[in-house]
Write a protein that holds these residues in place. Sequence first.
Motif, PDB file in Angstrom:
ATOM      1  N   ALA A 146       0.830  -1.200   0.000  1.00 26.68           N
ATOM      2  CA  ALA A 146       0.000   0.000   0.000  1.00 26.68           C
ATOM      3  C   ALA A 146       0.865   1.250   0.000  1.00 26.68           C
ATOM      4  O   ALA A 146       0.488   2.284  -0.550  1.00 26.68           O
ATOM      5  N   GLY A 147       2.073   1.176   0.579  1.00 27.92           N
ATOM      6  CA  GLY A 147       3.017   2.285   0.564  1.00 27.92           C
ATOM      7  C   GLY A 147       2.564   3.455   1.426  1.00 27.92           C
ATOM      8  O   GLY A 147       1.937   3.264   2.461  1.00 27.92           O
ATOM      9  N   GLN A 148       2.910   4.682   0.967  1.00 30.10           N
ATOM     10  CA  GLN A 148       2.637   5.882   1.739  1.00 30.10           C
ATOM     11  C   GLN A 148       1.624   6.758   1.012  1.00 30.10           C
ATOM     12  O   GLN A 148       1.595   6.785  -0.218  1.00 30.10           O
ATOM     13  N   ARG A 149       0.839   7.450   1.795  1.00 33.87           N
ATOM     14  CA  ARG A 149      -0.067   8.449   1.232  1.00 33.87           C
ATOM     15  C   ARG A 149       0.604   9.804   1.486  1.00 33.87           C
ATOM     16  O   ARG A 149       0.878  10.151   2.645  1.00 33.87           O
ATOM     17  N   VAL A 150       0.898  10.556   0.398  1.00 37.05           N
ATOM     18  CA  VAL A 150       1.698  11.784   0.518  1.00 37.05           C
ATOM     19  C   VAL A 150       0.865  12.997   0.097  1.00 37.05           C
ATOM     20  O   VAL A 150       0.099  12.933  -0.859  1.00 37.05           O
ATOM     21  N   VAL A 151       1.031  14.084   0.859  1.00 35.81           N
ATOM     22  CA  VAL A 151       0.420  15.373   0.499  1.00 35.81           C
ATOM     23  C   VAL A 151       1.549  16.395   0.367  1.00 35.81           C
ATOM     24  O   VAL A 151       2.379  16.526   1.274  1.00 35.81           O
ATOM     25  N   VAL A 152       1.614  17.081  -0.792  1.00 35.18           N
ATOM     26  CA  VAL A 152       2.671  18.076  -1.019  1.00 35.18           C
ATOM     27  C   VAL A 152       2.035  19.382  -1.484  1.00 35.18           C
ATOM     28  O   VAL A 152       1.127  19.378  -2.317  1.00 35.18           O
ATOM     29  N   GLU A 153       2.556  20.479  -0.927  1.00 35.98           N
ATOM     30  CA  GLU A 153       2.133  21.800  -1.388  1.00 35.98           C
ATOM     31  C   GLU A 153       3.376  22.520  -1.905  1.00 35.98           C
ATOM     32  O   GLU A 153       4.392  22.555  -1.209  1.00 35.98           O
ATOM     33  N   PHE A 154       3.275  23.034  -3.145  1.00 31.90           N
ATOM     34  CA  PHE A 154       4.456  23.641  -3.774  1.00 31.90           C
ATOM     35  C   PHE A 154       4.355  25.164  -3.769  1.00 31.90           C
ATOM     36  O   PHE A 154       3.258  25.735  -3.845  1.00 31.90           O
ATOM     37  N   GLY A 155       5.544  25.825  -3.753  1.00 29.52           N
ATOM     38  CA  GLY A 155       5.589  27.281  -3.879  1.00 29.52           C
ATOM     39  C   GLY A 155       5.624  27.700  -5.335  1.00 29.52           C
ATOM     40  O   GLY A 155       5.277  28.835  -5.688  1.00 29.52           O
ATOM     41  N   ASP A 156       6.068  26.796  -6.219  1.00 27.53           N
ATOM     42  CA  ASP A 156       6.119  27.096  -7.655  1.00 27.53           C
ATOM     43  C   ASP A 156       5.116  26.218  -8.408  1.00 27.53           C
ATOM     44  O   ASP A 156       4.361  25.453  -7.795  1.00 27.53           O
ATOM     45  N   SER A 157       5.132  26.301  -9.710  1.00 28.63           N
ATOM     46  CA  SER A 157       4.130  25.582 -10.507  1.00 28.63           C
ATOM     47  C   SER A 157       4.619  24.159 -10.851  1.00 28.63           C
ATOM     48  O   SER A 157       5.706  23.998 -11.417  1.00 28.63           O
ATOM     49  N   VAL A 158       3.802  23.171 -10.504  1.00 28.74           N
ATOM     50  CA  VAL A 158       4.126  21.768 -10.828  1.00 28.74           C
ATOM     51  C   VAL A 158       2.860  21.138 -11.431  1.00 28.74           C
ATOM     52  O   VAL A 158       1.762  21.308 -10.888  1.00 28.74           O
ATOM     53  N   SER A 159       3.021  20.434 -12.548  1.00 25.80           N
ATOM     54  CA  SER A 159       1.841  19.819 -13.176  1.00 25.80           C
ATOM     55  C   SER A 159       1.600  18.413 -12.613  1.00 25.80           C
ATOM     56  O   SER A 159       2.524  17.761 -12.115  1.00 25.80           O
ATOM     57  N   ILE A 160       0.360  17.986 -12.730  1.00 25.70           N
ATOM     58  CA  ILE A 160       0.006  16.621 -12.303  1.00 25.70           C
ATOM     59  C   ILE A 160       0.790  15.608 -13.122  1.00 25.70           C
ATOM     60  O   ILE A 160       1.268  14.582 -12.607  1.00 25.70           O
ATOM     61  N   ASP A 161       0.958  15.926 -14.394  1.00 25.11           N
ATOM     62  CA  ASP A 161       1.668  15.006 -15.287  1.00 25.11           C
ATOM     63  C   ASP A 161       3.110  14.801 -14.817  1.00 25.11           C
ATOM     64  O   ASP A 161       3.611  13.678 -14.783  1.00 25.11           O
ATOM     65  N   GLU A 162       3.751  15.899 -14.415  1.00 28.01           N
ATOM     66  CA  GLU A 162       5.138  15.785 -13.940  1.00 28.01           C
ATOM     67  C   GLU A 162       5.200  14.938 -12.668  1.00 28.01           C
ATOM     68  O   GLU A 162       6.058  14.064 -12.530  1.00 28.01           O
ATOM     69  N   LEU A 163       4.252  15.198 -11.765  1.00 29.39           N
ATOM     70  CA  LEU A 163       4.224  14.428 -10.512  1.00 29.39           C
ATOM     71  C   LEU A 163       4.006  12.938 -10.778  1.00 29.39           C
ATOM     72  O   LEU A 163       4.633  12.082 -10.148  1.00 29.39           O
ATOM     73  N   SER A 164       3.113  12.669 -11.724  1.00 32.26           N
ATOM     74  CA  SER A 164       2.783  11.273 -12.020  1.00 32.26           C
ATOM     75  C   SER A 164       3.990  10.491 -12.517  1.00 32.26           C
ATOM     76  O   SER A 164       4.039   9.263 -12.386  1.00 32.26           O
ATOM     77  N   HIS A 165       4.965  11.210 -13.088  1.00 38.74           N
ATOM     78  CA  HIS A 165       6.135  10.522 -13.622  1.00 38.74           C
ATOM     79  C   HIS A 165       7.284  10.425 -12.624  1.00 38.74           C
ATOM     80  O   HIS A 165       8.343   9.909 -12.941  1.00 38.74           O
ATOM     81  N   MET A 166       7.060  10.947 -11.429  1.00 39.77           N
ATOM     82  CA  MET A 166       8.114  10.817 -10.396  1.00 39.77           C
ATOM     83  C   MET A 166       8.168   9.369  -9.886  1.00 39.77           C
ATOM     84  O   MET A 166       7.161   8.660  -9.956  1.00 39.77           O
ATOM     85  N   PRO A 167       9.299   8.908  -9.349  1.00 40.10           N
ATOM     86  CA  PRO A 167       9.473   7.489  -8.977  1.00 40.10           C
ATOM     87  C   PRO A 167       8.469   7.010  -7.922  1.00 40.10           C
ATOM     88  O   PRO A 167       8.348   7.626  -6.866  1.00 40.10           O
ATOM     89  N   GLY A 168       7.760   5.930  -8.255  1.00 41.99           N
ATOM     90  CA  GLY A 168       6.849   5.261  -7.310  1.00 41.99           C
ATOM     91  C   GLY A 168       5.514   5.948  -7.112  1.00 41.99           C
ATOM     92  O   GLY A 168       4.701   5.502  -6.295  1.00 41.99           O
ATOM     93  N   VAL A 169       5.267   7.050  -7.848  1.00 37.34           N
ATOM     94  CA  VAL A 169       4.048   7.834  -7.589  1.00 37.34           C
ATOM     95  C   VAL A 169       2.862   7.284  -8.386  1.00 37.34           C
ATOM     96  O   VAL A 169       3.002   6.912  -9.559  1.00 37.34           O
TER      97      VAL A 169
END
Lengths: 283, 307
Positions: free
Chosen positions: B223-246
């Motif tokens: 099940a892994g970890q449930r993560v919540v992140v808030e960014f100060g700059d602009s990050v797209s969902i697509d970029e996040l989706s391609h991060m390792p294990g996400v």
Amino acid sequence: MATISVSQSIAAPKKRARGLIITRVSFFNAKTLLAAGAFYILLIALVVGLLFPTLSSVNLGAYLTSNAVAGLVGAKLKDVSSFSALLALELYSSFYALIWGGIIAYMAGASLPATIENGTIDLALSRPISRTRYFLELWFSAVLGAIFLSLTTALSVWISALFVQNANIDWGWLAIAELIELALMFLASGIGMLFGSFLNASRAAGGAAFGIIGLAYLMNTLGTLSDKLTWMLKIEPLYYTQGIQALAEHSITNWYPAVLVVAGLICGIAGLVIFNRRDLPTT
Amino acid sequence: MTTQDPVIVIDNFHKSYGKIQAVKGISMRVERGEIFGFLGPNGAGKTTTIRCMLDVIRPTSGTLRVLGLDAQRDKMELHRRIGYLPGDVRLPGQMTGKQIINYFSRLQGLKPVLLNDLLARFDVEIKRPLKGYSKGMRQKIGIVLAFMCDPEILILDEPTSGLDPLLQRTFNEFLLQEQQRGKTIFMSSHIMSDVEKVCQRVAVIRQGEIVTIEEVEKLRQKAGQRVVVEFGDSVSIDELSHMPGVSNVTSHNHAYHFNVGGSMDALIKALSRHEVLRLQAEEAPLEEVFLQFYEIPQAETSTPGTR
């Protein structure tokens, strides 16, 4: 709420006698039905006892020995002037066999499906109880019900006779009449167990078993009324139930009760085989 | 049977009702002394399997052995050693709790040695006729009936159904104590939090087939970890989706929510390229893993296993 720790060293449970606990509970569950039957037996016997002096002064012979009445009671009596004959008409005729037999058929038919409906059958059969024992104990509770009604009838006749001078009841033939009625009720219990073995609703199974006794009564009535329909008599059980003849005329065909007992055994054993083979429903 | 042998062995068990296949060749083993969860949505085949283990219904094919005994052939010997709680506890309304306890204790042929402990622990009322009992009260009586004669193995179908949260906790504690006393417990459920708290292993059944048999701890890792992140700059969902294990990325109130499987190290390194205002990580609920087994067609799930 109290929180209590279970001791780590709990003694092994001691053995406990089972007795006929399934029979006992099933018999107790049928108490209303049996009480109603017993009440009417006592009421009818008392009415006959109390009214006999009046009834004996009225000439009912022509009416009671007519074909119409013979059809209703399942026997054509030669003489109905005695107290025994009147009691036989009221408590041992096919009409009353329909009612008492119907009560036992309903009780037996409903007993097994009732445990499906109330959810206890899964719990009971997850205990070290075979299906055969479960079925036989339920059947035995219906037979006990039949014995209860039979003893109630004998007791009611005795009470009724207290109100009649020179009742002249032959207690030996009364016992034979009771045993014949008991044989019919045994058959009724077998029919009930047969229906209960494959129907899941208690009212449906009990009603169907009662219906068979009702059909037998109809066949008995029609068969007695018409010479062309006498074949009907030979294939229905009330023809072989000669309680009325035993008490009123002191004569029976010896092997007729055996027909009832054997037919009851066949029905009950067929029900047992079906019950042992089937999957039980969850509802 | 030795103490090393599995307590429950189900091999290639099929059950059909006419043309409907309720259970399609399941196999599993339950080891001595474990609490084994049997999970699945309604109609998956859990109750059918349990009722076959008790010989209330008969398998179409396959074998079910409990404590080394055949569930059909040796049922009398087997039932002496089993406690059973049905999924829907229904009891005759005209009897009192005390009478029903006496009835089933007699049928078991044993005195109810745990009765007083159970009545006190679960605060069970036994003097009134059962017809006035609520679902929860009937369930408590069902629990008493299953455990009162101190059986070696417990087969429980949805045991916490109808219990309030406090009683559910009491029941879970009781199960763990019984396990410490050497009992083997096989329980079906679809309340995943209960299973998570008490079971060592679970089997998941869906549409009559075993989807997986797994240790709860391994499922938790999956099940892994449930993560919540808030960014100060602009990050797209697509970029996040391609991060390792996400996986399962969603955004809500300027924050991104996603699951991370495996190590967090690679993710943290990838996130460090952005201005991170808030980062929160917690264990993902096991429920999500179970729901995946329930929902995803079998061909796409991990290899069905048996043990």
